[in-house]
Scaffold this motif. Sequence first.
Motif, PDB file in Angstrom:
ATOM      1  N   MET A  43       0.791  -1.222   0.000  1.00  0.00           N
ATOM      2  CA  MET A  43       0.000   0.000   0.000  1.00  0.00           C
ATOM      3  C   MET A  43       0.832   1.285   0.000  1.00  0.00           C
ATOM      4  N   PRO A  44       1.870   1.404   0.854  1.00  0.00           N
ATOM      5  CA  PRO A  44       2.643   2.659   0.848  1.00  0.00           C
ATOM      6  C   PRO A  44       3.252   2.964  -0.518  1.00  0.00           C
ATOM      7  N   THR A  45       3.751   1.931  -1.205  1.00  0.00           N
ATOM      8  CA  THR A  45       4.327   2.140  -2.538  1.00  0.00           C
ATOM      9  C   THR A  45       3.274   2.633  -3.503  1.00  0.00           C
ATOM     10  N   LEU A  46       2.086   1.992  -3.435  1.00  0.00           N
ATOM     11  CA  LEU A  46       1.019   2.383  -4.343  1.00  0.00           C
ATOM     12  C   LEU A  46       0.571   3.816  -4.073  1.00  0.00           C
ATOM     13  N   LEU A  47       0.472   4.174  -2.788  1.00  0.00           N
ATOM     14  CA  LEU A  47       0.047   5.531  -2.452  1.00  0.00           C
ATOM     15  C   LEU A  47       1.062   6.553  -2.945  1.00  0.00           C
ATOM     16  N   GLN A  48       2.337   6.184  -2.865  1.00  0.00           N
ATOM     17  CA  GLN A  48       3.400   7.032  -3.402  1.00  0.00           C
ATOM     18  C   GLN A  48       3.130   7.289  -4.889  1.00  0.00           C
ATOM     19  N   GLY A  49       2.800   6.199  -5.598  1.00  0.00           N
ATOM     20  CA  GLY A  49       2.498   6.323  -7.023  1.00  0.00           C
ATOM     21  C   GLY A  49       1.254   7.158  -7.267  1.00  0.00           C
ATOM     22  N   LEU A  50       0.243   6.972  -6.411  1.00  0.00           N
ATOM     23  CA  LEU A  50      -1.010   7.709  -6.569  1.00  0.00           C
ATOM     24  C   LEU A  50      -0.762   9.209  -6.452  1.00  0.00           C
ATOM     25  N   LYS A  51       0.182   9.558  -5.552  1.00  0.00           N
ATOM     26  CA  LYS A  51       0.513  10.969  -5.359  1.00  0.00           C
ATOM     27  C   LYS A  51       1.027  11.573  -6.668  1.00  0.00           C
ATOM     28  N   ILE A  52       1.912  10.835  -7.338  1.00  0.00           N
ATOM     29  CA  ILE A  52       2.444  11.322  -8.617  1.00  0.00           C
ATOM     30  C   ILE A  52       1.337  11.385  -9.660  1.00  0.00           C
ATOM     31  N   THR A  53       0.478  10.354  -9.672  1.00  0.00           N
ATOM     32  CA  THR A  53      -0.645  10.352 -10.614  1.00  0.00           C
ATOM     33  C   THR A  53      -1.496  11.601 -10.448  1.00  0.00           C
ATOM     34  N   VAL A  91       7.768   7.524 -15.929  1.00  0.00           N
ATOM     35  CA  VAL A  91       7.281   8.305 -14.784  1.00  0.00           C
ATOM     36  C   VAL A  91       6.793   7.313 -13.726  1.00  0.00           C
ATOM     37  N   LEU A  92       7.198   7.518 -12.484  1.00  0.00           N
ATOM     38  CA  LEU A  92       6.854   6.553 -11.440  1.00  0.00           C
ATOM     39  C   LEU A  92       5.471   6.842 -10.858  1.00  0.00           C
ATOM     40  N   GLU A  93       4.434   6.759 -11.697  1.00  0.00           N
ATOM     41  CA  GLU A  93       3.087   6.971 -11.181  1.00  0.00           C
ATOM     42  C   GLU A  93       2.507   5.637 -10.715  1.00  0.00           C
ATOM     43  N   LEU A  94       1.210   5.659 -10.413  1.00  0.00           N
ATOM     44  CA  LEU A  94       0.567   4.496  -9.785  1.00  0.00           C
ATOM     45  C   LEU A  94       0.806   3.183 -10.542  1.00  0.00           C
TER      46      LEU A  94
END
Lengths: 219, 220
Positions: free
Chosen positions: B12-22, B168-171
């Motif tokens: 989850m933390p990794t995905l949320l990191q990606g969501l932030k970029i998204t 790009v390191l998005e979600l």
Amino acid sequence: MGDWSGYIGLILQGALVTAQLTVMGTALALVMAFTAGLARLAPFAPLRWLARAYVEFFRGTSIFVQLFWVYFVLPFAGVSLSPLQAGVLALGLNVGAYGAEVVRGAVLSVPRDQFEACIAVNLSRFQRMRHVILPQALPLMLPTFGNNAIELLKGTAVVSLISLSDMTFQAQVVRAQTGSTLIPFATILVLYFAMSLLIGAGMRWLERRVTRGLDGVRT
Amino acid sequence: MSWDWAFVWQIMPTLLQGLKITLLVTVLGAIVAAVLGLVFAVLRRSSIKPLAQGTSVLVQFIRGTPLLVQLYVIFYVLPDIGIRLPALVAGVIGIGLHYATYAAEVYRGGIEAVPRGQWEAARATNLTMRQTWAHVVLPQAVPPMIPALANYLIAMFKETPLLSAITVLELMNQAKSVANSSYRYVEPMTMVGVFFLVISLISVALISLLEARYGRKASR
């Protein structure tokens, strides 16, 4: 540098795959659009809910996510698809969901008295759709369907990311082999644009066909 | 393969990191699209014929070709002529440029929907061009545009996964890297779908509120 004719051949092979995907995807999308669009107007409530869920799900998540899900997750459920099958399935289902709303909107915009007239002359539900409602609704759908088909064509580029050798994929191959970037990408941009112009022209022709004989019916 | 909740919480933390970029890309892209769309719309109305026609062709070209290929052009071709952009910037420009063409159509539609009589009335009462735009045309043209623009914002949000193709390191990219290192595809891919579905369903609900508030009835 060197063998440009070979590289052009590669890109044209890709163009064929792109065209194939677009045609098959559009066919599936059409079927889905009419099935789900008419199901959303069905008198049987669970059918409406099912169609609604389909539309919301596929419009709510992106084509990219759906494609990856079909390609990477379905195998774990025992369904293995080739990249081409996965591409057609994802594109068709995705664009079909948008099309379903178009079908629904067009059918609903046929004036109420047309429905009432059908009931008055005792047409069956099927006859009503086939002979009265759809012939009038179709011209309303076509312009949006044309846009949807172009969106589908643009969506096909995404399948290159699941290693299907479409035009975009081949352009990347050419880039990797020649180190030249401008020529392969400019070539495929022009080809994509030509294809979308072709779809646009085809749709306009179709619009003229289906509106023939409807003069006077609509103001 | 069965669903593993423990794994979901672990990634989850990794995905949320990606969501932030998204979300960041979506917001920045929307700003680029809104501004550039205005430029396109104004140029298309220009009285200099070649300029108006050229813009029209450019807009059609951008709309008729895939965003993915446009991103490749910005990311791979531009460096060859000396313009080297970070992946995130290239992504924002690409997605912003693509959706600017859609925004331009919305602007044009909104302005053209203002009845001719309004222009004539402004002229008759001797308003300046600036006054006409500020007090007559825009107040009527802008409200109906809002729901349409919001729809494209959601469409744009859903296209951001394409940016993973230019690193790009998005979600989506975070989910792919998690999946590749753990060989578990079901949870990351499904969670990406869930994130997108939830956010777009909420946004769609918000749009119907906007539509009820601004849609159609410009003359309040």
